[in-house]
Design an enzyme around this catalytic site. Structure first.
Site, short mmCIF file in Angstrom:
data_model
loop_
_atom_site.label_atom_id
_atom_site.label_comp_id
_atom_site.label_asym_id
_atom_site.label_seq_id
_atom_site.Cartn_x
_atom_site.Cartn_y
_atom_site.Cartn_z
N ASP A 13 -3.05 6.57 -2.60
CA ASP A 13 -3.27 5.50 -3.19
C ASP A 13 -1.86 4.81 -3.82
O ASP A 13 -1.60 4.22 -4.70
CB ASP A 13 -3.99 5.46 -4.69
CG ASP A 13 -5.47 6.12 -4.68
OD1 ASP A 13 -5.98 5.72 -3.38
OD2 ASP A 13 -5.81 6.96 -5.40
N GLU A 14 -0.84 5.12 -2.88
CA GLU A 14 0.46 4.47 -3.10
C GLU A 14 0.68 3.09 -2.70
O GLU A 14 1.72 2.48 -2.87
CB GLU A 14 1.59 5.21 -2.26
CG GLU A 14 1.47 6.88 -2.47
CD GLU A 14 0.83 7.58 -1.63
OE1 GLU A 14 -0.30 7.14 -0.98
OE2 GLU A 14 0.69 8.92 -1.89
N HIS A 43 -8.38 2.38 1.55
CA HIS A 43 -7.14 1.59 1.35
C HIS A 43 -7.56 -0.18 0.81
O HIS A 43 -8.62 -0.28 1.20
CB HIS A 43 -6.65 1.24 2.87
CG HIS A 43 -6.30 2.68 3.30
ND1 HIS A 43 -4.82 3.21 3.18
CD2 HIS A 43 -6.65 3.58 4.29
CE1 HIS A 43 -4.69 4.31 3.66
NE2 HIS A 43 -5.65 4.55 4.31
N CYS A 284 4.29 -1.70 -6.07
CA CYS A 284 3.90 -1.74 -7.54
C CYS A 284 4.88 -1.87 -8.43
O CYS A 284 5.20 -1.37 -9.60
CB CYS A 284 3.00 -0.92 -7.82
SG CYS A 284 1.38 -0.94 -6.98
N VAL A 285 6.35 -2.38 -7.85
CA VAL A 285 7.52 -2.52 -8.60
C VAL A 285 7.41 -3.54 -9.54
O VAL A 285 7.78 -3.50 -10.64
CB VAL A 285 8.55 -2.90 -7.57
CG1 VAL A 285 10.05 -3.06 -8.50
CG2 VAL A 285 8.90 -1.62 -6.52
#
Ligand code: GTP
Ligand code: IMP
Ligand code: MG
Length: 340
Positions: A13-14, A43, A284-285
């Site tokens: 889940d990255e 995904h 997700c930054v």
């Protein structure tokens, strides 16, 4: 000719789905080949305002010029496959998706065994998709393969021949891994892991490409870490803190709430070493640093965000080439040209 493998850096889940669709849409590889365990993966792809959740068909499907392949190492659930062919019909996936005849098959019996086993469903916290029991039957050499299933007959192709021929003719092959480094049966937090190794070398083997043919290994990390299921999580934070930071999450396949933690530099170092990573994609930054949401321009990132990115590079020794600032394909800073 380039052969790239994309891998998950932590517990899955990255944001691999997002990175795969961005890279495939931009680079237009001739082949996008799915590696990894099987339909335990979930995904997420967001494209032109539409959202898709995928378990088997390669997440690069939005690149309609590419052939989509599922490698011999991947487990196939024929029901999930049929559902996804239908679900993605507007992208003509039925005409360009092929499965290796050697893929292991997941049957209802595997799903029942996965869900009814206390060890798998409660202790390990498996996804209940039948992958563990199907891989165990495969190791015992009693499992069925794709070539044994009449409904799959129109979709069979030797994935290793297709990938190697394309590379020999000067084409590009993009291999999408699933799960993540810390879920590897060999290198992860055993026994709280999945039913197979999940590093780049296994993903190459899954699609039948030898190690000397691999050019790039892109390791994907979220700016924080999440984990679903049981097992150790050294940098885990409380749900209250995750909520306060606005980084709580729920799973694509199971809907389970994900455990959340701080970025783990030790894990990142080990993951880059064992995967032989040549590039890092950070996703997700924007969720950790909301001021950079949706930007495509590195220069507008805050000093704090840039400091975090350079710390990741220093600790791992691997350049950060993709910075994802939102779920859509276009929310991406692409620094790959600066490597040349
Ligand atoms: P696995 O195969 O299970 O590892 O899937 P995955 O790596 O594709 O990740 P998954 O889709 O399960 O979860 C990632 C979530 O974050 C999805 O909801 C994505 O749409 C979202 N996402 C991905 N990148 C970004 C990003 O840069 N910013 C934000 N805000 N969301 C993102
Ligand atoms: P299994 O692969 O379903 O047997 O599950 C074993 C462990 O791996 C559980 O902790 C699952 O939550 C985890 N897992 C398997 N696939 C994924 C994935 O794609 N993303 C996140 N966790 C996963
Ligand atoms: Mg997922």
């Amino acid at each position: 000719m380039t052969c790239s493998i994309l891998v998950g850096g932590a517990w899955g889940d990255e944001g691999k789905g997002k990175c795969i669709t961005y890279l495939c849409n931009k680079d237009k590889p001739d082949i996008i080949a799915r590696a990894g365990v099987g339909p335990n993966a979930g995904h997420s792809v967001e494209f032109n305002g539409e959202k898709y959740g995928l378990r088997l068909i390669p997440s690069g499907f939005v690149q309609t010029q590419s052939k989509l392949l599922i490698g011999a190492g991947v487990l196939v659930d024929p029901n999930v496959f049929a559902h996804e062919l239908d679900y993605l019909s507007k992208y003509n996936v039925a005409e360009r998706t092929f499965i290796d005849p050697r893929c292991g098959i997941i049957s209802q019996d595997h799903i029942d065994r996965d869900k009814s086993s206390k060890h798998l469903s409660e202790k390990i916290g498996s996804t209940g998709s039948g992958c563990g029991p199907a891989n165990s039957d495969r190791v015992l050499r009693v499992g069925k393969r794709a070539e044994d299933i009449p409904e799959l007959a129109d979709y069979l192709e030797d994935v290793s021949i297709a990938c190697n021929d394309t590379l020999n003719e000067g084409g590009d092959v993009f291999i999408e891994g699933s799960q993540g480094f810390a879920l590897s049966l060999f290198y992860g937090s055993y026994p709280y892991v999945t039913s197979k190794d999940t590093t780049a070398s296994s993903f190459a083997a899954d699609v039948g490409i030898g190690p000397t043919n691999v050019d790039e290994v892109i390791n994907v990390f979220k700016a924080y870490i999440t984990r679903v299921g049981e097992g150790p999580f050294p940098t885990e934070m409380s749900q209250e803190r995750a909520e306060a930071l606005g980084i709580e999450e729920y799973g694509v396949v199971t809907g389970r709430r994900r455990r959340v933690g701080d970025f783990d530099f030790e894990l990142a170092k080990e993951s880059c070493r064992i995967n032989g990573a040549t590039q890092i994609a950070l996703t997700c930054v924007d969720r950790l640093y909301p001021d950079c949401a949706r930007t495509q321009d590195y220069s507008v990132l805050s000093a704090e965000t840039k400091e975090f990115i350079s710390q990741v590079e220093q600790e791992t020794g691997v350049p950060v080439t993709i910075i994802s600032t939102g779920p859509d394909l276009k929310d991406t800073i692409d620094l790959r040209d600066e490597l040349l």
